[in-house]
Design a protein around this motif. Structure first.
Motif, mmCIF file in Angstrom:
data_model
loop_
_atom_site.group_PDB
_atom_site.id
_atom_site.type_symbol
_atom_site.label_atom_id
_atom_site.label_comp_id
_atom_site.label_asym_id
_atom_site.label_seq_id
_atom_site.Cartn_x
_atom_site.Cartn_y
_atom_site.Cartn_z
ATOM 1 N N PRO A 254 0.822 -1.211 0.000
ATOM 2 C CA PRO A 254 0.000 0.000 0.000
ATOM 3 C C PRO A 254 0.854 1.258 0.000
ATOM 4 C CG PRO A 254 0.173 -0.856 2.217
ATOM 5 C CD PRO A 254 0.904 -1.834 1.330
ATOM 6 N N GLY A 255 0.240 2.369 -0.378
ATOM 7 C CA GLY A 255 0.890 3.657 -0.219
ATOM 8 C C GLY A 255 0.714 4.176 1.192
ATOM 9 N N LEU A 256 1.406 5.277 1.513
ATOM 10 C CA LEU A 256 1.242 5.924 2.806
ATOM 11 C C LEU A 256 0.072 6.899 2.756
ATOM 12 C CD1 LEU A 256 4.933 6.878 3.692
ATOM 13 C CD2 LEU A 256 3.709 4.776 4.261
ATOM 14 N N THR A 257 -0.523 7.153 3.905
ATOM 15 C CA THR A 257 -1.510 8.215 4.017
ATOM 16 C C THR A 257 -0.768 9.514 4.303
ATOM 17 O OG1 THR A 257 -3.176 6.685 4.858
ATOM 18 C CG2 THR A 257 -3.532 9.033 5.264
ATOM 19 N N VAL A 258 -0.794 10.441 3.360
ATOM 20 C CA VAL A 258 -0.023 11.680 3.475
ATOM 21 C C VAL A 258 -0.893 12.865 3.049
ATOM 22 C CG1 VAL A 258 2.209 10.560 3.059
ATOM 23 C CG2 VAL A 258 0.880 11.408 1.114
ATOM 24 N N GLN A 259 -0.462 14.047 3.456
ATOM 25 C CA GLN A 259 -1.092 15.275 2.994
ATOM 26 C C GLN A 259 -0.465 15.646 1.655
ATOM 27 O OE1 GLN A 259 -3.664 17.024 4.522
ATOM 28 N NE2 GLN A 259 -3.698 18.162 2.606
ATOM 29 N N VAL A 260 -1.207 15.495 0.581
ATOM 30 C CA VAL A 260 -0.644 15.685 -0.763
ATOM 31 C C VAL A 260 -0.580 17.165 -1.100
ATOM 32 C CG1 VAL A 260 -0.980 15.229 -3.220
ATOM 33 C CG2 VAL A 260 -1.448 13.428 -1.547
ATOM 34 N N VAL A 261 0.627 17.613 -1.489
ATOM 35 C CA VAL A 261 0.830 18.975 -1.981
ATOM 36 C C VAL A 261 0.913 18.975 -3.503
ATOM 37 C CG1 VAL A 261 2.429 20.945 -2.007
ATOM 38 C CG2 VAL A 261 1.946 19.738 0.148
ATOM 39 N N ASP A 262 1.649 18.014 -4.061
ATOM 40 C CA ASP A 262 1.867 17.986 -5.508
ATOM 41 C C ASP A 262 2.244 16.565 -5.898
ATOM 42 O OD1 ASP A 262 2.469 18.490 -8.151
ATOM 43 O OD2 ASP A 262 4.269 19.666 -7.749
ATOM 44 N N THR A 263 1.537 15.991 -6.868
ATOM 45 C CA THR A 263 1.828 14.623 -7.295
ATOM 46 C C THR A 263 2.879 14.545 -8.403
ATOM 47 O OG1 THR A 263 0.011 14.664 -8.900
ATOM 48 C CG2 THR A 263 -0.492 13.850 -6.688
ATOM 49 N N THR A 264 3.411 15.699 -8.834
ATOM 50 C CA THR A 264 4.416 15.689 -9.894
ATOM 51 C C THR A 264 5.594 14.803 -9.504
ATOM 52 O OG1 THR A 264 3.840 17.941 -10.541
ATOM 53 C CG2 THR A 264 5.984 17.112 -11.259
ATOM 54 N N GLY A 265 5.935 13.852 -10.361
ATOM 55 C CA GLY A 265 7.103 13.008 -10.124
ATOM 56 C C GLY A 265 6.893 11.888 -9.132
ATOM 57 N N ALA A 266 5.682 11.701 -8.624
ATOM 58 C CA ALA A 266 5.468 10.634 -7.641
ATOM 59 C C ALA A 266 5.762 9.261 -8.237
ATOM 60 C CB ALA A 266 4.037 10.689 -7.109
ATOM 61 N N GLY A 267 5.364 9.057 -9.491
ATOM 62 C CA GLY A 267 5.664 7.785 -10.138
ATOM 63 C C GLY A 267 7.153 7.576 -10.335
ATOM 64 N N ASP A 268 7.880 8.650 -10.633
ATOM 65 C CA ASP A 268 9.329 8.546 -10.783
ATOM 66 C C ASP A 268 9.991 8.245 -9.444
ATOM 67 O OD1 ASP A 268 9.083 9.276 -13.532
ATOM 68 O OD2 ASP A 268 8.906 11.371 -12.901
ATOM 69 N N SER A 269 9.475 8.832 -8.364
ATOM 70 C CA SER A 269 10.009 8.525 -7.036
ATOM 71 C C SER A 269 9.685 7.086 -6.642
ATOM 72 C CB SER A 269 9.458 9.504 -6.003
ATOM 73 O OG SER A 269 9.988 10.805 -6.222
ATOM 74 N N PHE A 270 8.526 6.580 -7.052
ATOM 75 C CA PHE A 270 8.203 5.151 -6.894
ATOM 76 C C PHE A 270 9.288 4.313 -7.582
ATOM 77 C CE2 PHE A 270 6.487 1.208 -8.429
ATOM 78 C CZ PHE A 270 5.501 0.784 -7.547
ATOM 79 N N ASP A 271 9.585 4.639 -8.844
ATOM 80 C CA ASP A 271 10.647 3.926 -9.564
ATOM 81 C C ASP A 271 11.947 3.973 -8.788
ATOM 82 O OD1 ASP A 271 8.760 3.652 -11.571
ATOM 83 O OD2 ASP A 271 9.786 4.969 -12.994
ATOM 84 N N ALA A 272 12.291 5.167 -8.287
ATOM 85 C CA ALA A 272 13.545 5.334 -7.558
ATOM 86 C C ALA A 272 13.579 4.449 -6.327
ATOM 87 C CB ALA A 272 13.734 6.798 -7.171
ATOM 88 N N GLY A 273 12.467 4.373 -5.594
ATOM 89 C CA GLY A 273 12.420 3.520 -4.417
ATOM 90 C C GLY A 273 12.623 2.057 -4.757
ATOM 91 N N TYR A 274 11.979 1.621 -5.835
ATOM 92 C CA TYR A 274 12.110 0.215 -6.234
ATOM 93 C C TYR A 274 13.549 -0.079 -6.671
ATOM 94 C CZ TYR A 274 10.989 -4.302 -8.238
ATOM 95 O OH TYR A 274 10.954 -5.652 -8.495
ATOM 96 N N LEU A 275 14.108 0.778 -7.511
ATOM 97 C CA LEU A 275 15.463 0.551 -8.014
ATOM 98 C C LEU A 275 16.489 0.636 -6.894
ATOM 99 C CD1 LEU A 275 15.226 2.614 -11.316
ATOM 100 C CD2 LEU A 275 15.126 0.123 -11.090
ATOM 101 N N ALA A 276 16.287 1.557 -5.950
ATOM 102 C CA ALA A 276 17.208 1.670 -4.821
ATOM 103 C C ALA A 276 17.157 0.416 -3.955
ATOM 104 C CB ALA A 276 16.884 2.909 -3.992
ATOM 105 N N ALA A 277 15.958 -0.123 -3.748
ATOM 106 C CA ALA A 277 15.847 -1.370 -2.991
ATOM 107 C C ALA A 277 16.625 -2.481 -3.675
ATOM 108 C CB ALA A 277 14.375 -1.756 -2.840
ATOM 109 N N LEU A 278 16.502 -2.546 -4.994
ATOM 110 C CA LEU A 278 17.242 -3.542 -5.761
ATOM 111 C C LEU A 278 18.746 -3.311 -5.621
ATOM 112 C CD1 LEU A 278 16.321 -5.871 -7.659
ATOM 113 C CD2 LEU A 278 16.671 -4.287 -9.568
ATOM 114 N N ALA A 279 19.163 -2.054 -5.694
ATOM 115 C CA ALA A 279 20.586 -1.723 -5.590
ATOM 116 C C ALA A 279 21.151 -2.077 -4.219
ATOM 117 C CB ALA A 279 20.804 -0.241 -5.874
#
Length: 321
Positions: A254-279
């Motif tokens: 699941p995602g976190l429950t957060v106060q959203v200010v701007d969703t710009t780049g959220a999918g890219d940050s998702f990618d970054a989290g996944y790739l960093a975990a792999l790294a």
């Protein structure tokens, strides 16, 4: 300033470097020379590849970017921002033949529209990437390609780039992002050479339609794509994310429950989290997905694609809690 940890695999990100002008408030244009007042405007680092690279660098993975910018003020702005986020920009060349790409993002709380002038983004060529791989002095790591449809010259040759990377021991990853022409041609040629495909749900459905698959559940569509080569890791908005690989069990987080200010780049940050975990050698798929969904959620707390990105300690604390 480097934030990398010595035991993490390196990540080479290939794609777009540009600036984003993020507008918030009454952002639906009214023509007829009407002037509208906005709540806020922010000039920030943009480009899917740049946001991913910034995210993986903040999460402790040694990260380099290959891209093209203009020899102009926006190009210098992007390079300074990337360096400030810990990204190696030796592979980002500035050209005098085109301006730095610019995206204007009309950001509403639950959605956004994006207007992009590509500028120098399409000038990165397959030969540039292959030369970069051949010149690589360290151990092979993860090669991630972003914004496939903004780089038609690279896209044509991408299967050979991915094949060369895999032959050299790299893990290969692709986030196509949205196709502005909505024809989605060419992705099928890259699939056999990919270890990871990272679409959102809309992109997953569009890619599946381009392959002749329609009228099925998202999971079924993802499995059919995965049979062509990659694990399919799907960004599912506020619901988090999930992944499938061929006939293996579906994993989700699941995602976190957060106060959203701007969703710009959220999918890219998702990618970054996944790739960093792999790294970092995170072994379980559900744990890699937790890194991804946590990184994507946390990034929405501030304007733009990178200002809200977590560092490694922040992400690990959020995952643990």
């Amino acid at each position: 300033m480097s934030r990398s940890t010595p035991d993490a695999r390196p990540i080479l990100v290939v794609g777009d470097a540009n600036v984003d002008l993020v507008l918030r408030g009454d952002v639906v244009p009214r023509f007829g020379q009407a002037e509208q007042l906005l709540d806020r405007a922010d000039l920030v680092l943009g480009g899917s590849a740049s946001i991913v690279a910034s995210g993986t660098a903040r999460l402790g993975a040694p990260t380099a970017l290959m891209a093209r910018v203009g020899d102009d003020a926006f190009g210098r702005f992007a390079l300074d921002a990337l360096r400030g986020n810990g990204v190696d920009v030796a592979g980002v060349a500035a050209t005098a033949t085109a301006a730095t790409g610019v995206s204007v993002i009309l950001s509403a709380p639950e959605d956004r529209a994006i207007l992009t002038a590509p500028g120098a983004i399409p000038l990165l060529a397959a030969d540039d990437v292959i030369s970069g791989l051949e010149a690589w002095r360290g151990a092979p790591g993860i090669l991630h390609v972003a914004s496939y449809f903004l780089q038609p010259s690279l896209a044509v040759e991408l299967p050979s780039v991915l094949a060369a990377a895999r032959a050299a021991g790299w893990t290969t990853s692709l986030d196509t992002n949205w196709d502005p022409s909505e024809n989605w041609h060419g992705v099928e040629r890259a699939l056999p050479h990919l270890d990871l495909l990272l679409p959102n749900r809309n992109e997953l459905q569009a890619i599946a339609r381009s392959l002749g698959d329609t009228g099925e559940r998202d999971e079924d569509l993802a499995r059919r794509i995965s049979h062509r080569g990659p694990r399919v890791v799907v960004k599912d908005g506020a619901r988090g994310g999930w992944s499938v690989r061929a006939d293996e069990a579906r994993e989700s987080a699941p995602g976190l429950t957060v106060q959203v200010v701007d969703t710009t780049g959220a999918g890219d940050s998702f990618d970054a989290g996944y790739l960093a975990a792999l790294a970092h050698g995170v072994e379980l798929e559900r744990d890699r997905l937790r890194w991804a969904t946590t990184a994507g959620s946390m990034s929405t707390g501030r304007p733009g694609g990178t200002a809200g990105q977590a560092d490694l300690a922040e992400l690990r604390a959020a995952v643990a809690s």
